[in-house]
Design a protein around this motif. Structure first.
Motif, short mmCIF file in Angstrom:
data_model
loop_
_atom_site.label_atom_id
_atom_site.label_comp_id
_atom_site.label_asym_id
_atom_site.label_seq_id
_atom_site.Cartn_x
_atom_site.Cartn_y
_atom_site.Cartn_z
N ARG A 4 -4.69 -5.39 5.52
CA ARG A 4 -5.21 -5.77 4.21
C ARG A 4 -4.10 -6.37 3.34
O ARG A 4 -4.29 -7.40 2.69
N TYR A 5 -2.93 -5.75 3.36
CA TYR A 5 -1.80 -6.23 2.57
C TYR A 5 -1.37 -7.62 3.04
O TYR A 5 -1.11 -8.51 2.23
N ARG A 6 -1.31 -7.80 4.35
CA ARG A 6 -0.94 -9.11 4.90
C ARG A 6 -1.94 -10.18 4.45
O ARG A 6 -1.54 -11.28 4.04
N THR A 7 -3.22 -9.87 4.49
CA THR A 7 -4.25 -10.81 4.06
C THR A 7 -4.11 -11.14 2.58
O THR A 7 -4.23 -12.30 2.18
N GLU A 8 -3.83 -10.12 1.77
CA GLU A 8 -3.65 -10.34 0.34
C GLU A 8 -2.45 -11.27 0.07
O GLU A 8 -2.52 -12.16 -0.78
N PRO B 236 0.83 -1.21 0.00
CA PRO B 236 0.00 0.00 0.00
C PRO B 236 0.87 1.26 0.00
O PRO B 236 2.03 1.24 0.38
N TYR B 237 0.27 2.35 -0.46
CA TYR B 237 0.98 3.63 -0.50
C TYR B 237 1.18 4.21 0.90
O TYR B 237 2.20 4.81 1.19
N SER B 238 0.18 4.03 1.72
CA SER B 238 0.28 4.59 3.08
C SER B 238 0.50 3.47 4.08
O SER B 238 0.16 2.32 3.84
N ARG B 239 1.06 3.83 5.21
CA ARG B 239 1.32 2.85 6.27
C ARG B 239 0.38 3.15 7.43
O ARG B 239 0.60 4.09 8.19
N ASN B 240 -0.65 2.35 7.50
CA ASN B 240 -1.55 2.42 8.65
C ASN B 240 -2.02 1.01 8.96
O ASN B 240 -1.79 0.09 8.20
N GLN B 241 -2.67 0.87 10.08
CA GLN B 241 -3.05 -0.46 10.55
C GLN B 241 -3.98 -1.17 9.56
O GLN B 241 -3.81 -2.36 9.28
#
Length: 109
Positions: free
Chosen positions: A58-62, A48-53
């Protein structure tokens, strides 16, 4: 001159086929191509472009889903290999039966 040109063409085709992963010869696969993992169905996750929880989760799930898709693809490919091996063995056995039938016919049995 024609022989040299033909030989050059054959060498070129062989080197191109090796460079691009093509196998020269007959195939039972449709269009002589086995489906790639990434090409159509699976899309590699991007950070993702931004780093938030939320985005991190979401990225981890993907990535986890992508890994599972890869495992499923590899398992299906292994199953395909087993089917091909079984089909090869069946073709060999069938051809051997034809040879045995012919040999019995020739011997008069």
């Amino acid at each position: 001159m024609k022989k040299i040109a033909l030989l050059t063409l054959i060498i070129l085709l062989c080197s191109v086929s090796v460079a691009f992963g093509y196998v020269i010869g007959n195939s039972n696969l449709p269009l002589s191509d086995y489906p790639d993992f990434d090409r159509y169905r699976y899309k590699k996750p991007t950070a993702p472009y931004s780093r938030n929880q939320y985005d991190d989760s979401r990225y981890r799930t993907e990535v986890e889903n992508y890994i599972q898709d890869a495992r499923n693809y590899v398992e299906a490919a292994d199953n395909d290999i087993e089917r091909i091996i079984e089909a090869k063995q069946d073709a060999i056995a069938t051809a051997n039966e034809a040879v045995e039938d012919y040999n019995r016919y020739v011997r008069g049995y």
